[in-house]
Scaffold this motif. Structure first.
Motif, PDB file in Angstrom:
ATOM      1  N   LEU A 181     -16.989 -63.069  50.115  1.00 44.93           N
ATOM      2  CA  LEU A 181     -18.195 -64.180  50.174  1.00 44.93           C
ATOM      3  C   LEU A 181     -19.330 -63.545  49.214  1.00 44.93           C
ATOM      4  N   ARG A 228     -22.748 -64.550  46.116  1.00 49.00           N
ATOM      5  CA  ARG A 228     -23.296 -65.859  45.695  1.00 49.00           C
ATOM      6  C   ARG A 228     -23.631 -65.616  44.145  1.00 49.00           C
ATOM      7  N   ASN A 268     -23.376 -61.310  43.410  1.00 48.39           N
ATOM      8  CA  ASN A 268     -23.725 -60.685  44.601  1.00 48.39           C
ATOM      9  C   ASN A 268     -22.779 -60.795  45.876  1.00 48.39           C
ATOM     10  N   ILE A 269     -22.074 -59.538  46.144  1.00 42.57           N
ATOM     11  CA  ILE A 269     -21.080 -59.753  47.285  1.00 42.57           C
ATOM     12  C   ILE A 269     -21.816 -59.460  48.690  1.00 42.57           C
ATOM     13  N   ILE A 270     -21.689 -60.400  49.531  1.00 37.12           N
ATOM     14  CA  ILE A 270     -22.159 -60.320  50.699  1.00 37.12           C
ATOM     15  C   ILE A 270     -21.165 -59.775  52.063  1.00 37.12           C
ATOM     16  N   VAL A 271     -19.949 -60.086  51.676  1.00 31.12           N
ATOM     17  CA  VAL A 271     -19.300 -59.607  52.939  1.00 31.12           C
ATOM     18  C   VAL A 271     -17.643 -59.709  52.263  1.00 31.12           C
ATOM     19  N   VAL A 276     -28.631 -49.859  55.495  1.00 35.27           N
ATOM     20  CA  VAL A 276     -29.460 -50.022  53.998  1.00 35.27           C
ATOM     21  C   VAL A 276     -31.031 -49.492  54.251  1.00 35.27           C
ATOM     22  N   SER A 330     -21.447 -53.717  43.968  1.00 37.00           N
ATOM     23  CA  SER A 330     -22.346 -55.212  43.979  1.00 37.00           C
ATOM     24  C   SER A 330     -22.543 -55.197  45.805  1.00 37.00           C
ATOM     25  N   TYR A 331     -21.521 -54.730  46.544  1.00 38.94           N
ATOM     26  CA  TYR A 331     -21.598 -55.038  47.865  1.00 38.94           C
ATOM     27  C   TYR A 331     -22.976 -54.009  48.564  1.00 38.94           C
ATOM     28  N   GLY A 364     -25.359 -53.268  46.553  1.00 35.34           N
ATOM     29  CA  GLY A 364     -26.708 -53.685  45.947  1.00 35.34           C
ATOM     30  C   GLY A 364     -26.975 -52.598  44.775  1.00 35.34           C
TER      31      GLY A 364
END
Lengths: 193, 193
Positions: free
Chosen positions: A58, A60, A68-71, A143, A173-174, A176
DNA sequence: GAAAACTCTTGATCTAAATCAATAATTCTT
DNA sequence: AAGAATTATTGATTTAGATCAAGAGTTTTC
């Protein structure tokens, strides 16, 4: 087709054969090729997917077009945009397949109905949502309080399969980070040991 | 004593007067002075607290003794260490009061029993857990994809009361920054406008 | 099976945030 | 009310990570 799903279910909430068949009647299977979308920004997320096999993500798109990979979700995990799923609002995220994947799908309408009819299903998704929350809380903790090295090591121990099945720039990406920085973090770690 | 709690409950899942009285019988009230603990590292978290009034925080102590704040909860929010609450394992976190606070408490045993007896309670905590998950996911998104300025602005719009009721160095900890850096971020923002 | 696309690493430079240090303002305490 | 503790700001310096750039190894694709 539903092996892992019900294995997972039974480990969380044990089911009789009859209950299992009943629940199965609310589920469908979906196969996605690598890079295929399950959800695109602007669409309403109408399902929750369980990954029988494969890897989903997932993410955005940032203003600069960066992903930007969130999950991530590998075998045995769920993926959805819960906000869009619950509120029926258009999603701000994309969900796609990182590798060819096999999903067990439950739609919102099926889920809503099943929740009313099956206390065990209700319990199952409550526990799974709680687990997902705990996982995110852990991630926030790492984080804001750990060094990059420690964050990467934590990822390695918690999700060893993700690290090995997903390209490194997606891990970056995950986390950051830029891919270059992750490459250097990995180098530092291997030199140390 | 339970005004906000049931206001919140009714907005999420409407209750009859009788249902409300029934649920109330499972709840207790607790008042904490500023700096008092609700939970200390090593203890098992045996309750979920709803903040009727006040500010609570969940944090862990880093190796260097620094406080890493994971979650704030002001009026109308819940706070607990969900991992410890669900698994019965000792918590790795502390929860304490940032200002004098009034809490509505439900213990694990009361919650477990009530979940079986009240479908509406079950639904309520399911929705609240989902909301909490969505909030954390938003936070992850902003941490990995936004500039400090934008992250702070987002905090301002999403939780204006937190910003004004909590010392700045705690906001810095919550954002994973040093107090000096947050002070400079704020300066940059005020100069721009 | 050659070209194109993707993936990862490494180096040089730049920039944003941490660290170190000092000060002023505010609020607890007794 | 005086002293202590807490809180916020600002400056100087250091450091970690981003950015820019190049190259080598892999995988896709036609």
């Amino acid at each position: 087709m539903f092996e892992r799903y019900f294995q997972h279910f039974n480990e969380t909430v044990p089911l009789t054969a009859a209950e299992q068949e009943f629940i199965k009647s609310y589920l469908t299977v979906k196969k996605l090729r690598k890079r295929q979308y399950l959800l695109q920004e602007g669409d309403v997320c109408n399902c929750v997917a369980f990954v029988e096999k494969g890897v989903m993500r997932l993410y955005r798109l940032g203003d600069d077009g960066a992903e930007n990979i969130i999950v991530f979700a590998t075998d045995g995990y769920f993926i959805t945009d819960l906000y869009s799923f619950i509120t029926n609002e258009p999603s701000g995220y994309h969900i796609d397949a990182v590798e060819d994947s096999e999903l067990v799908i439950i739609t919102r309408s099926a889920s809503d109905e099943l929740r009313k009819l099956s206390a065990k299903y209700q319990e199952f998704i409550f526990l799974k949502t709680s687990e997902a929350y705990i996982q995110l809380e852990r991630r926030i903790t790492s984080v804001i309080s750990l060094s990059l090295e420690d964050r990467y090591k934590e990822l390695l121990t918690n999700f060893p399969d993700i690290i090995h099945r997903v390209p490194q720039h997606m891990i970056a990406s995950y986390m950051g980070l830029t891919p270059e920085t992750l490459s250097r973090v990995r180098k530092r770690i291997t030199i140390q040991n």
